[in-house]
Design an enzyme around this catalytic site. Structure first.
Site, PDB file in Angstrom:
ATOM      1  N   HIS A  75      66.434  96.739 -32.122  1.00 49.03           N
ATOM      2  CA  HIS A  75      65.985  97.785 -31.188  1.00 49.03           C
ATOM      3  C   HIS A  75      67.118  98.775 -30.906  1.00 49.03           C
ATOM      4  CE1 HIS A  75      63.040  94.518 -30.006  1.00 49.03           C
ATOM      5  NE2 HIS A  75      62.236  95.538 -30.170  1.00 49.03           N
ATOM      6  N   GLN A 114      52.678  99.355 -39.432  1.00 53.63           N
ATOM      7  CA  GLN A 114      52.582 100.028 -38.127  1.00 53.63           C
ATOM      8  C   GLN A 114      53.169 101.432 -38.214  1.00 53.63           C
ATOM      9  OE1 GLN A 114      53.359  98.258 -34.076  1.00 53.63           O
ATOM     10  NE2 GLN A 114      55.372  99.120 -34.415  1.00 53.63           N
TER      11      GLN A 114
HETATM   12  O1  PAF Z   1      56.384  97.421 -32.400  1.00 55.88           O
HETATM   13  C1  PAF Z   1      56.184  97.139 -31.207  1.00 55.88           C
HETATM   14  O2  PAF Z   1      57.034  96.564 -30.496  1.00 55.88           O
HETATM   15  C2  PAF Z   1      54.836  97.489 -30.584  1.00 55.88           C
HETATM   16  O3  PAF Z   1      53.797  97.333 -31.500  1.00 55.88           O
HETATM   17  C3  PAF Z   1      54.813  98.901 -29.952  1.00 55.88           C
HETATM   18  C4  PAF Z   1      54.998  99.985 -30.994  1.00 55.88           C
HETATM   19  C5  PAF Z   1      55.893  99.006 -28.900  1.00 55.88           C
HETATM   20  C6  PAF Z   1      53.458  99.132 -29.269  1.00 55.88           C
HETATM   21  O4  PAF Z   1      53.219  98.200 -28.264  1.00 55.88           O
END
Ligand code: PAF
Length: 286
Positions: A40, A154
């Site tokens: 992150h 995603q």
């Molecule tokens: O990747 C993630 O942590 C989640 O899918 C997100 C993009 C924050 C949406 O809740």
């Protein structure tokens, strides 16, 4: 306005964003569900390269969890997460308590890259992700938003969503961060006990080997079948998929890889933890 690192209301968020906008500053955004790790932090670093101010959000989004998944037990420790974000280049953490009103009725139907792979096993997932990401983007109104390539499907789904709905934001992908043995960093890795952690470290090794074989000209079906067998032999309980897909559309590819840019994507269950990973396939003629 007073300098607050973390806000919980949309009102406070918008005030801070307007204040920055007033000084002509650009905004980068990194949505998260908390339980932060170095992966992150790398997204924040990337966002800071593109924007003057970076907002991170922490919200465990109920609409992307199905019955029986880990919504209730998903790790929540806002204090630790905020501590971790300090000094990373993050300027504001948005931690909304609630994102859906009791009268919320709108859903989003996703298509294109959202179909297949993850959707085969988690049909609810990308509609939930698309909904929360749309709401967060509407609230933060960033110039850029950064998503990790760890969740490659995603990332492409969000790119499709924002393009199709003319959302004025640029979606930036950031490379996967890995542990020393190559395991892709993930908030759910903390669920792995010692034995499972050992097994989990094999997934990337098998994946990279499979990608290399396909690069060397092996038939995709032969290489992915072997990789599935190797993943099971390594101690995984179940393999959801080992698949090769077009890098941009995520359309599944078969036979020999000739010319098109491709990605190898895997999902497998290590004891109770479902792990996903992916890597590019570097065919010489790609
Ligand atoms: O990747 C993630 O942590 C989640 O899918 C997100 C993009 C924050 C949406 O809740």
């Amino acid at each position: 306005m007073p300098d607050k690192f973390a806000v919980t209301s949309e009102n406070e968020l918008r005030k801070q964003i307007w204040s920055w906008r007033g000084f002509g500053e650009t905004i980068g955004f990194v949505p998260t569900m908390g339980a932060l790790h170095a992966g992150h932090v790398s997204l924040i670093t990337k966002a800071k390269k593109h924007a003057d101010k970076v907002v991170a959000s922490i919200y465990v989004n109920e609409t992307q969890f199905a019955q029986g998944e880990d919504l209730a037990t998903y790790p929540r420790d806002h204090e630790r997460d905020c501590e971790m974000l300090r000094g990373t280049g993050c300027d504001l953490v948005y931690i909304p308590e609630k994102m859906y009103g009791d009268d919320h009725r709108t859903t989003i139907t996703v298509g294109g890259p959202a179909l297949g792979l993850e959707t085969d096993d988690r049909p609810h997932f990308f509609a939930g992700v698309a909904l929360i990401v749309t709401k967060l983007l509407n609230q933060v109104q960033p110039d850029f938003a950064v998503f990790g390539e760890k969740d490659y499907q995603q990332l492409l789904t969000i790119r499709r969503l924002t393009a199709d709905l003319d959302m004025p934001v640029r979606i930036i992908g950031a490379p996967i961060l890995r542990e020393a043995d190559g395991l892709a960093m993930s908030s759910r890795n903390r669920y792995l006990d010692e034995a499972a952690r050992q097994i989990a470290g094999r997934l990337n090794v098998i994946m990279y080997d499979c990608a290399q074989k396909i690069t060397d000209g092996e038939n995709i079906d032969t290489a992915t079948k072997r990789a599935k067998a190797q993943i099971l032999a390594a101690g995984f309980e179940r393999v959801d998929y080992v698949a090769v897909a077009d890098t941009n559309s995520l359309a599944l590819l078969k036979g020999k890889l000739v010319g098109q840019p491709a990605r190898l994507l895997v999902a497998a269950h290590c004891k109770t933890v479902r792990l996903i990973d992916n890597c590019p396939i570097n065919c010489a003629d790609n």
